[in-house]
Write an enzyme that holds these catalytic residues in place. Sequence first.
Site, PDB file in Angstrom:
ATOM      1  N   GLY A 156       0.912  -1.305   0.069  1.00 32.05           N
ATOM      2  CA  GLY A 156       0.011   0.005  -0.179  1.00 32.05           C
ATOM      3  C   GLY A 156       0.892   1.260   0.016  1.00 32.05           C
ATOM      4  O   GLY A 156       2.175   1.251  -0.335  1.00 32.05           O
ATOM      5  N   ILE A 158       2.254   2.745   2.506  1.00 27.90           N
ATOM      6  CA  ILE A 158       3.531   2.712   3.246  1.00 27.90           C
ATOM      7  C   ILE A 158       4.589   1.841   2.733  1.00 27.90           C
ATOM      8  O   ILE A 158       5.960   2.141   2.482  1.00 27.90           O
ATOM      9  CB  ILE A 158       3.172   2.301   4.684  1.00 27.90           C
ATOM     10  N   ARG A 178      -2.175  -8.444  -2.236  1.00 26.49           N
ATOM     11  CA  ARG A 178      -3.627  -9.269  -2.674  1.00 26.49           C
ATOM     12  C   ARG A 178      -3.698  -9.173  -4.106  1.00 26.49           C
ATOM     13  O   ARG A 178      -4.213 -10.142  -5.069  1.00 26.49           O
ATOM     14  CB  ARG A 178      -4.741  -8.930  -1.948  1.00 26.49           C
ATOM     15  N   ALA A 238       3.920  -2.903  11.217  1.00 32.58           N
ATOM     16  CA  ALA A 238       2.540  -2.826  10.778  1.00 32.58           C
ATOM     17  C   ALA A 238       1.663  -2.810  12.173  1.00 32.58           C
ATOM     18  O   ALA A 238       1.265  -1.663  12.415  1.00 32.58           O
ATOM     19  CB  ALA A 238       2.281  -3.822   9.603  1.00 32.58           C
ATOM     20  N   ARG A 239       1.233  -3.944  12.517  1.00 33.66           N
ATOM     21  CA  ARG A 239       0.549  -4.175  13.951  1.00 33.66           C
ATOM     22  C   ARG A 239       0.924  -5.244  14.300  1.00 33.66           C
ATOM     23  O   ARG A 239       1.137  -6.574  13.833  1.00 33.66           O
ATOM     24  CB  ARG A 239      -0.966  -4.231  13.376  1.00 33.66           C
ATOM     25  N   GLU A 268       0.485  -5.325  22.983  1.00 32.39           N
ATOM     26  CA  GLU A 268       1.139  -4.354  23.386  1.00 32.39           C
ATOM     27  C   GLU A 268       0.358  -3.339  24.411  1.00 32.39           C
ATOM     28  O   GLU A 268      -0.874  -3.264  24.116  1.00 32.39           O
ATOM     29  CB  GLU A 268       1.859  -3.582  22.364  1.00 32.39           C
ATOM     30  N   HIS A 286       6.199   1.081  19.298  1.00 33.49           N
ATOM     31  CA  HIS A 286       5.222   1.530  18.512  1.00 33.49           C
ATOM     32  C   HIS A 286       5.183   3.090  18.260  1.00 33.49           C
ATOM     33  O   HIS A 286       4.522   3.748  18.606  1.00 33.49           O
ATOM     34  CB  HIS A 286       3.758   1.361  19.206  1.00 33.49           C
TER      35      HIS A 286
END
Length: 329
Positions: A156, A158, A178, A238-239, A268, A286
């Site tokens: 994407g 980023i 994807r 990312a996450r 977290e 983060h």
Amino acid sequence: MKPKILITRQVFPEIVEALRSRFDVEHNDDDRPWPAEELARRAADKQGILATVMDRVDEAVLAAAPGLKVVSNIAVGTNNVDIPACTKRGVRVTNTPGVLDDTTADLTWALLMAAARRIAEGDAQVRRGDWKLAFAMQSPLGADVHHATLGIIGMGRIGQAIAKRATGFDMRVLYHNRGRIPEADEKRLNATWVERDRLFAEADFVVVMVPYSPAVHHLIGAAEIARMKPTAILVNTARGGVVDDAALVEALKAGRIAGAGLDVFEGEPKLNPGYLSLPNAVLTPHIGSATRATRMRMCETAVANLTAALEGRTPPNLVNKDLSSGSMQ
């Protein structure tokens, strides 16, 4: 009467003052994360919520706040918000895309290079007083970044910003998404779409940059890590939850991959304690978007979204687009 809004975490004073000129503001100036019950109680009489990714806005919060019109997330990700429930209740959900792409890409590269060149280990060595030789031929040896292969999972905005920075290091860039990005963008970034298995097998650096959802929980687990080179480095900005932290800790302990650079973790601010004893893991709390300029732009974007929604206009960054002004009854 001014509409009532809730700011769930501490933000910049100038942001609070700007909001107070238009709204009745309750601000969490203590910056203490509220438990779910307290968040629901404080939201009860509010028309708008300015939230962070750590604030879960779910059915319980929505049920407690029947007058709520907008949840404005100070983040790109919205996995903390139950979007279908908000849409059903006519509550708009917004985010802050675009304003943090470059800053997060910078932090990704900082972690990548710190892990590759063993910066954290070297820093600790100097601070401990263990640096005995002015020059040691074999200590500490890292990995070259230039001319290496960079693999990006998630291309994407980023992901593309990360790939753009690779050109300065003459890197080969592989990516998996994807769907393929436009051919013109592939040429601009010198990036090649490949299947995931090939990416893991060929990349010297694997960067994870996909938004979190239940569908991608543990997208990178033991099987994927096993396909990586023993000299490879994994970077996740990312996450938390996209990478199986337990599997990664075991792989790093066993030397199945060379290292990792991590800005996000499952659960977290708690994290797998196994990371703490690993010299080959570079850890940050983060901070992907954590520069003053970027965090200010994120807040300003969130404020613009919230203001538009409470004034009956379509917010610039509406996530549940079924609730645009044209579709509202």
